[in-house]
Write an enzyme that holds these catalytic residues in place. Structure first.
Site, PDB file in Angstrom:
ATOM      1  N   CYS A  97       0.789  -1.228   0.000  1.00 49.95           N
ATOM      2  CA  CYS A  97       0.000   0.000   0.000  1.00 49.95           C
ATOM      3  C   CYS A  97       0.824   1.284   0.000  1.00 49.95           C
ATOM      4  O   CYS A  97       0.409   2.283  -0.588  1.00 49.95           O
ATOM      5  CB  CYS A  97      -0.929   0.033   1.214  1.00 49.95           C
ATOM      6  SG  CYS A  97      -1.916  -1.453   1.427  1.00 49.95           S
ATOM      7  N   CYS A 100       1.719   3.600  -3.052  1.00 51.36           N
ATOM      8  CA  CYS A 100       0.681   4.433  -3.655  1.00 51.36           C
ATOM      9  C   CYS A 100       0.132   5.461  -2.674  1.00 51.36           C
ATOM     10  O   CYS A 100      -0.088   6.611  -3.033  1.00 51.36           O
ATOM     11  CB  CYS A 100      -0.450   3.553  -4.170  1.00 51.36           C
ATOM     12  SG  CYS A 100      -1.678   4.423  -5.159  1.00 51.36           S
ATOM     13  N   HIS A 101      -0.096   5.059  -1.435  1.00 51.56           N
ATOM     14  CA  HIS A 101      -0.742   5.941  -0.456  1.00 51.56           C
ATOM     15  C   HIS A 101       0.245   6.700   0.420  1.00 51.56           C
ATOM     16  O   HIS A 101      -0.166   7.553   1.206  1.00 51.56           O
ATOM     17  CB  HIS A 101      -1.694   5.132   0.429  1.00 51.56           C
ATOM     18  CG  HIS A 101      -2.832   4.531  -0.325  1.00 51.56           C
ATOM     19  ND1 HIS A 101      -3.932   5.249  -0.723  1.00 51.56           N
ATOM     20  CD2 HIS A 101      -3.016   3.273  -0.797  1.00 51.56           C
ATOM     21  CE1 HIS A 101      -4.757   4.452  -1.391  1.00 51.56           C
ATOM     22  NE2 HIS A 101      -4.219   3.251  -1.447  1.00 51.56           N
ATOM     23  N   MET A 138     -10.661   0.678  -6.494  1.00 53.21           N
ATOM     24  CA  MET A 138      -9.987  -0.105  -5.471  1.00 53.21           C
ATOM     25  C   MET A 138     -10.159  -1.593  -5.755  1.00 53.21           C
ATOM     26  O   MET A 138     -11.277  -2.077  -5.912  1.00 53.21           O
ATOM     27  CB  MET A 138     -10.556   0.206  -4.095  1.00 53.21           C
ATOM     28  CG  MET A 138      -9.820  -0.520  -2.984  1.00 53.21           C
ATOM     29  SD  MET A 138     -10.508  -0.161  -1.375  1.00 53.21           S
ATOM     30  CE  MET A 138     -12.098  -0.949  -1.528  1.00 53.21           C
ATOM     31  N   HIS A 377       7.464  12.704 -12.065  1.00 51.17           N
ATOM     32  CA  HIS A 377       8.120  11.390 -12.071  1.00 51.17           C
ATOM     33  C   HIS A 377       9.374  11.434 -12.943  1.00 51.17           C
ATOM     34  O   HIS A 377      10.347  12.061 -12.565  1.00 51.17           O
ATOM     35  CB  HIS A 377       7.135  10.320 -12.541  1.00 51.17           C
ATOM     36  CG  HIS A 377       7.606   8.929 -12.265  1.00 51.17           C
ATOM     37  ND1 HIS A 377       7.778   8.451 -10.986  1.00 51.17           N
ATOM     38  CD2 HIS A 377       7.962   7.919 -13.093  1.00 51.17           C
ATOM     39  CE1 HIS A 377       8.210   7.197 -11.037  1.00 51.17           C
ATOM     40  NE2 HIS A 377       8.350   6.852 -12.310  1.00 51.17           N
ATOM     41  N   HIS A 419       4.800   8.065 -19.058  1.00 56.87           N
ATOM     42  CA  HIS A 419       5.995   7.476 -18.447  1.00 56.87           C
ATOM     43  C   HIS A 419       7.095   7.462 -19.506  1.00 56.87           C
ATOM     44  O   HIS A 419       7.279   6.480 -20.221  1.00 56.87           O
ATOM     45  CB  HIS A 419       5.710   6.062 -17.938  1.00 56.87           C
ATOM     46  CG  HIS A 419       6.773   5.549 -17.008  1.00 56.87           C
ATOM     47  ND1 HIS A 419       8.005   5.121 -17.445  1.00 56.87           N
ATOM     48  CD2 HIS A 419       6.799   5.431 -15.657  1.00 56.87           C
ATOM     49  CE1 HIS A 419       8.734   4.733 -16.417  1.00 56.87           C
ATOM     50  NE2 HIS A 419       8.030   4.906 -15.313  1.00 56.87           N
TER      51      HIS A 419
END
Length: 593
Positions: A97, A100-101, A138, A377, A419
């Site tokens: 997790c 991402c979080h 989710m 990024h 990307h």
């Protein structure tokens, strides 16, 4: 084996798992009861409503933090947990997790999951969403079989406690890890080997914590060098003598290519998790400084270029662009060194800020802060090396900075989750000089005009949108001497796409692309055989591709003749374990891409 690897990748992919909790907690008082799902089907092909598999696969890599590095934090209003349950919850969170979080659950590319959001909803509410997922994207952790009922219950309670915070990592911590293996005065005064260093490749061996140095002329491995885990990038000093690599565990290795057998001469850890490193390239500062950026703690450090001695640590915590809200965990993404100024370009992911760091006087450090877009990024220079282009991936934009005048030149809308790696520079037959990026979230390739001097009408606009093999593209590449543009789709869930390369003819971009069956050419029969990161040799007449298999499976490097697009050579060696990124010394030293 294919199924085993697919399940393993699915586990990594499911990191976005709890993201919809925050938005649902604000929008609904009671969750609608989701429909039950077929567990046997979801185990082989987990359901990710609203989110593409290649996107989740990319975002879902675990962070290298260990559960013991973050202390348990008991919140009085939260449900009770045992010590063992806390340790299990931290392990699940860091592995699935946090990427991402965020480590502090404050939100990164995923939603925030802090107690002010989770406690009012309660355990039963949270368990529903952890189990079944939601249309907001989710994944269904419970019904997919990836988490047991016990783990779902533990995670629902854990999310109501204050986030455990890993330790900071300051100067004392860095110096405790700093080692000068061969002091500068004991290093050779000239190159002691007969290697053609300009055609040497540094190849990441992701799962062994090593890089393979491969002679581009003979195609033989000349040295395997121990490094940090999962080296993210390799960068060359301005002179081309020193190779700098950084692992995801924030370990920086300095490799001297002049040694009889190139090897480490210094190392340091600059945090607990990291991605980026580069060195000073401006005239008069060649090889003097190195810089590395951390994911945790959120900071960057400037070091001596020949020893990695840490000199200056700068935190990146601060306010986000747009909403201008405080973010406690803004990770340092790509860093590049200017060729025309004594500056490092530092990209701060969560705040969406680009920092121009003047290293001419690090005791009185001057930094220009440029507001761009979240979440920054990867990126690279245009052909002139005046303009820096970087993906704000979750904003679906490319930010352009004019480093000559130190200001934002443009924010360009592109496809879903750009990307670029470092991107690809070439001359479009219709629009002049351009830079291109692929995307994780769709099959498009955005081609952007980069010549405001002679092609002003096309500058900083998407002049073409090409369609490739599919989403899940990580790298795009060409070369000044090449007539071709290569695009991988390594994270596409379709094996036909992930095992192949799309090749566009630059002079005829309106024509369909050609498909090169790289995995098939490798001769490897088993495994996922993902094909990743085209990289040219020094002469610009060969393109190298990694055929990336599982840790216990055979991998390879496949080399293609750029002129004929025919197979030229396959490098196989039992030491080539999970090869991914490849960096040619000459091209990386000069930012040729």
């Amino acid at each position: 084996m294919k199924r085993v690897f697919a399940v393993r990748m699915a586990v990594f992919a499911l990191v976005a798992a709890l993201g919809a909790v925050a938005s649902h907690a604000q929008q609904a008082k009671e969750p609608a009861k989701p429909q039950a799902q077929d567990k046997s089907k979801s185990k082989s092909k987990p359901v990710h409503p609203g989110t593409q598999a290649e996107d989740l696969m990319y975002r879902g890599a675990p962070v290298p933090l260990k559960p013991g590095q973050a202390p348990d934090v008991v919140s009085p209003k939260a449900p009770p947990m045992t010590v063992a349950e806390f340790e299990r919850a931290k392990q699940v969170y860091f592995e699935r997790c946090a990427g991402c979080h965020g480590v502090l659950r404050s939100g990164a590319t995923g939603k925030p999951l802090t107690p002010d959001i989770t406690q009012p909803r309660g355990s039963e509410y949270l368990k529903v969403f952890i189990n079944y997922g939601s249309p907001a994207g989710m994944p269904n952790w419970g019904t997919s079989g990836e988490l047991s009922d016990k783990d779902v219950d533990i995670m629902a309670r854990f999310l109501q406690h204050a986030p455990p915070t890993p330790p900071e990592f300051g100067m004392k911590d860095m110096k405790a890890t700093w080692k000068v293996i061969v002091p500068p005065e004991k290093r050779p005064k000239k190159q002691m080997n007969k290697l053609n260093l300009e055609n040497l490749f540094s190849v990441t061996l992701r799962d062994t914590g090593e890089v393979a140095l491969i002679d581009g002329d003979s195609k033989r491995i000349v040295s395997i060098v121990k490094t940090g885990y999962a080296v993210h990038i390799s960068r060359l000093s301005s002179s081309g003598r020193y190779l700098y690599v950084i692992g995801r565990d924030a370990k920086v290795n300095l490799i001297d290519l002049w040694l009889e057998k190139p090897d480490n001469v210094a190392e340091i850890r600059i945090g607990l998790e990291a991605r980026s490193v580069d060195t000073s390239k401006y005239k008069g500062y060649e090889d003097r400084f190195a810089i590395a950026g951390a994911y945790w703690p959120p900071q960057f450090v400037i070091m001596k270029g020949d020893t990695l001695e840490p000199l200056k640590i700068v935190a990146t915590r601060g306010m986000t662009v747009g909403e201008q809200e405080y973010h406690p965990e803004p990770r340092v993404a790509a860093i590049v060194a200017s060729h025309t100024k004594p500056e490092f370009v530092v990209n701060v992911k969560e705040t969406g800020k680009i920092l121009l760091v003047d290293y001419s006087d690090i005791d009185n450090l001057k930094t220009t802060e440029i507001a761009a877009a979240r979440f920054l990024h990867d990126g690279g220079w245009d052909a002139t090396k005046r303009y820096f282009l970087v993906a704000a991936n979750q904003s679906n934009k490319i930010a352009v900075v004019d480093t000559q005048v130190s200001r934002l030149q443009a924010l360009i809308d592109v496809g879903k989750i750009p990307h670029p790696g470092r991107g690809a520079n070439f001359v479009d037959p219709k629009f002049g000089p351009v830079w291109a990026t692929g995307h994780l979230g769709d099959e498009t390739i955005a081609v952007i005009g980069t010549d405001p001097a002679k092609n002003k009408q096309h500058a900083w606009k998407v002049v073409r949108t090409l369609k490739g093999l599919g989403g899940g593209s990580l790298f795009i590449k060409t070369h000044p001497k090449s007539k071709n543009l290569y695009v991988d789709t390594a994270l596409n869930p379709d094996a036909k796409a992930s095992q192949s390369i799309a090749v566009f003819e630059i002079a005829n971009l309106d024509r369909p692309f050609k498909v090169l069956p790289i995995a098939e050419w490798s001769g490897i029969k088993d495994g996922p055989r993902r094909v990743v990161q085209p990289e040219f040799n020094r002469a610009g007449d060969e393109v190298w591709f990694s055929v990336w298999n599982g840790k216990d499976q055979e991998s390879a490097i496949v080399i293609v003749d750029d002129k004929t697009l025919k197979l030229k050579h396959v490098i196989k060696d039992k030491r080539l374990v999970t090869p991914t990124g490849k960096f040619n010394v000459y091209n990386t030293q000069r930012d040729i891409y």
